[in-house]
Every structure is written in C-alpha cells, then in structure tokens.
Write an enzyme that holds these catalytic residues in place. Sequence first.
Site, PDB file in Angstrom:
ATOM      1  CG  PHE A 118      84.119  17.181  33.657  1.00 10.92           C
ATOM      2  CD1 PHE A 118      83.771  17.863  32.492  1.00 10.92           C
ATOM      3  CD2 PHE A 118      83.156  16.356  34.234  1.00 10.92           C
ATOM      4  CE1 PHE A 118      82.514  17.725  31.920  1.00 10.92           C
ATOM      5  CE2 PHE A 118      81.899  16.216  33.676  1.00 10.92           C
ATOM      6  CZ  PHE A 118      81.588  16.911  32.512  1.00 10.92           C
TER       7      PHE A 118
ATOM      8  NE  ARG B 236      86.375  13.068  32.950  1.00 10.71           N
ATOM      9  CZ  ARG B 236      85.096  13.080  33.269  1.00 10.71           C
ATOM     10  NH1 ARG B 236      84.249  13.866  32.630  1.00 10.71           N
ATOM     11  NH2 ARG B 236      84.651  12.301  34.219  1.00 10.71           N
TER      12      ARG B 236
ATOM     13  CB  CYS C  47      75.332  21.149  39.122  1.00  7.52           C
ATOM     14  SG  CYS C  47      75.737  22.790  39.722  1.00  7.52           S
TER      15      CYS C  47
END
Length: 507
Positions: free
Chosen positions: A171, A199, A303
């Site tokens: 997402f 999403r 990330c």
Amino acid sequence: MTVVSSTPAIGPFSATSNDFTAYATARHWIGGAWRDPLSSKTELDVVNPRYGKTIAQVRIGGADDVAAAVKSGAAAAREWGHWPIRDRAHVMYRLRELMVRNLEELSWLVSHENGKIYGEAKAEVEKGIECVEFGCSLPNLAAGNQLEVSRGVSCELAYTPLGVVAGVTPFNFPIMVPLWMLPQALVGGNAFVLKPSERVPLSTLRLAELLAEAGLPAGVFNIVQGGRDVVEALCDHPEVKALGFVGSTRVAKAVYARASVQGKRALCLGGAKNHLIVVPDADPELTAENVVASFTGCAGQRCMAASVLLAVGDVDHILDAVRVRAAKITTGRDLGPVTTQAARDRIANYIDGAEQMGARIVLDGRAPNPSAAVPGGYWIGPTILDGVTGDMPVAHEEIFGPVLSVRRVPTLDKAIEIENSSPYGNASCIYTSSGDIARRVLASVEAGMCGVNIGVPVPREPFGFGGWNDSAFGHGNMTGWDGYRFWTRQRKITSKWALQRDQNWMS
Ligand code: NAD
C-alpha cells in the site's frame, strides 16, 4: 456474470488540492478492458486516510479472474515477445512522456488514496518515472554478448521472455513499486498480471490507461484486484512463470515459499527495521535534518525509514537538534496520516508499551502538536523515544509509523553488534565526518542498502533496490539490471558456420 466495458474506469483526475474527492470503482483490467469479477461478490472500500472517508470501492477478484488474466496475457505475449526490444522500449519512452505530462494528476491520485502529502506523492511518481527511464535504456544494456570462443565458433547470449509473469505490491507506494517491476518485465517481452494492494488500487488503473495510450498492445498488461486469494492463485497458476512481491516479511516469506514450490522464480521483498548509527563527530545540523526526514517522511511508512537511532557516546547535542527539528513538523501539513485506524492504534500501542517499560518520551505524537490534522483522519505525529532497551518491542519490531527509538550505546562495536542482531537487512546508515568510521561500518553491517550521512539510502537507477536477510527472499535486486535478468531467461547460442581444417575439442 462477466461485465466487460471499454469505458475508462477513471477519467482525468481533476483534484489539485487535498480536498476530499470521490473516485470511480476499481475493477480488473484484462485484455485492454475493464471487467468485473467473474464470481466474487466482495467489494471493499478504498479510504482516504486524511479524512478517514471512502473515496471508491474495489471489486475483489478470485482464482477465476486470475485464470482469465493469465489467458489474456498468454495470448498477447505470443506476439509482444517477438517485437524487437527497441520497439518494446519505445512504449516506455511514450509512457515516460505521458507520466511527465500527467505528473500533477498522478501525484494527487497517489496522495488521495495513500494519504501521503502532495510533495511526497510527487517524489514517488518521479521515482517511478526514473524506473521507466531505466526501461528505455534496456536495448543498449542488453546488447553485445557475443564472442568467437574457438576458431569459427561463436557464442551468443540472448535474453528471452518468460511468457506471463506477475507482481504483487504493497500500500505504501501505489505507483512506484509497480514501476520497480513493469519496465524490465515488459521490455523483456513478457505479459504482466499485477495485483495491487486492495487499499490503494486506483493509481495503477490510471497507469493501465497510460500504458494503453503509450501503445502497449491489449492483454500485455493486466490488473486483477484482490487480496490473499488472488496472490495464492498467481503463485499456483502453472502459466505464471515468475512472481515479484513487495510487502511485509511475514507475507513475503509465505509467498516466496508457495511460488518456489510451484517451480517459479520468485523475488519477494519484505519488511525492515533500519538502524542509524550516530557518532559524536557527525555534523549536527546535517544529521538532524536527515534523521528527521528519514523517520517522518511518508509518515514512517517506508521500508527505508529510520527506525532505531544508535547513539554512540555523547551525542546529546545532535539528539537535541533532531528533537528541535522534529518538533517543528506540523502534522497534516508536513506529515501525512498513516494508512488505517488500526495502524494508528498499533503505533500508539507501541509508544504506550515503550513508555510503560521505561522509555522516555522526548516528543509525543499521540496528540500531535502542532497540528493541522483534519478530523476523522488517521493521525499520529512525530515521536521520539529515548532510553529504549533491547527488550522493548519498539527496539526490534517494524512499527511502520513516524517513531524514532533511540538506544544509547558506549561504542561503535556495540552499535554494529545491535544492528547485526536484527533479522532484517534492508538499510543501515552511519552519520560521521570520519571516512575511517564510515568504512568500518560499511564493512560490518548486515544490510543491503547503506547510507553515509544520508537517512534514506535508496539506490538510484541503475543501481538495484533490494535488501538482505529477512528483508528479501530470492536472489538479486528488484530494480536495475538484476530486474531485467529476473524477468527474462538467457539463451546461449553456439554457432559454427564455416568448416575449417583445424580441429579442437569443440569441433
Ligand atoms: P502486506 O504484506 O500486508 O501486503 C502486501 C501485498 O500482499 C498486498 O498486495 C496484499 O494484498 C497481499 N497480501 C496480504 N496478506 C497476504 C497473504 N496472507 N497472502 C498473500 N498475499 C497477501 O504489506 P503492506 O501492509 O501492504 O505494506 C507494508 C509492508 O511492505 C511493510 O512491511 C514494508 O516494510 C514493506 N515494504 C517493503 C519494501 C521493500 O522494498 N523491502 C517496499 C515497500 C514496502
């Protein structure tokens, strides 16, 4: 019943502000047409996290829709795979121009469905464009692998398509992560089936339209909307020859195992717990600016975001600069919301838990101040926890929110030891003005992407993106040249046309 329609699911996206905007329903894109699921009746809301309000619905597919998309891809790939690589790359040239022309529209679209602020959304689309540019360069990179290996005998290397390949995306980067995969896979001559995050299914609908406008033949790029069922069907389908995945470690590991057991090649990037090491000789202002940008950018939902700051020795003056800078962030203006109310609660629970276990809250985002947050959205402000210890969940679990956990360590060796005890291996950074310290850290840390005085060490194209250890399952990087090798297979051709008298073992 199948409902096929060639009408665009979405027209031009006219929003030019954060104001709430409703959107069309997200459907499958198969064979160049919008389609409804063959049998599934599930429909989920797509929610704008800034308002906590529904902007669209997504129709969730199943294994039968995957089968339809793969069939369409297989038919299209037969011809597409025989186009000269330059012609395939020309579609990327045109896509690049269309993305540049529609940059504002695409950026607002990303901002609305994901929640990130406009500037961050624009940076995401621009990084996506950079990936498309890499796709444009592939004909030059893929040339030239030919050698006379013995008198009159030549060896040649050709990169050939796999057929139908698939990608599953998270997402947090609705358009950039699909573009980590698509240029290499498409220029490599494959047909692609994308399963975007349920999403944020809207940005890739627009991408499908732009790819069609750029001249990509119908059926070469397909989208199947859905969740776990669709992913598992992609893993299991015998005609899907390779699977790229980006998401959390738990799912990456499971998807890697399932796809590999079916004999497919798989590259699955997972989650992260990135450590930044700060030593006393680091430049305070540069470090503060970088650290804050790293842990608060995209509301910490990257990330590559900083998560743990390992403070070596006396770096209080630097930590103070970090706090001062982070405290100036206005939530709602400089910092977007997190993805769901559940994510917001989970992050707040991490902060509560750390506080109960003895961490000091230096900056508290649970009631952000200053704030321009719209009521109803999923807000959490920048948070700094000091005195974090190894037994606290915030020290080792991925939080995925704008939270920085500071751990005090006496030596650089201790900092490296803590960094290396994390099962993840995405990113790691060192802040120092000493080349010697930087080199020691770079030679020792267990991370695939390292930064020196930079908090988000994202490799720019053509350097490939990919982590180590529990941050990546499979071999190689997702972007760059590794991506081209992943989405193609190599054929070695050995030829001897002229007969000659001298003999060797090869003749
Ligand atoms: P997620 O793992 O929940 O979902 C990723 C994708 O997998 C989605 O398309 C989702 O529909 C699908 N999925 C979810 N559960 C599944 C299941 N049980 N079986 C099969 N498929 C399933 O991740 P997310 O919340 O969308 O994204 C955030 C995560 O992604 C974070 O952990 C973040 O670190 C990671 N991420 C990693 C990178 C990287 O390059 N390493 C990049 C971006 C995001």
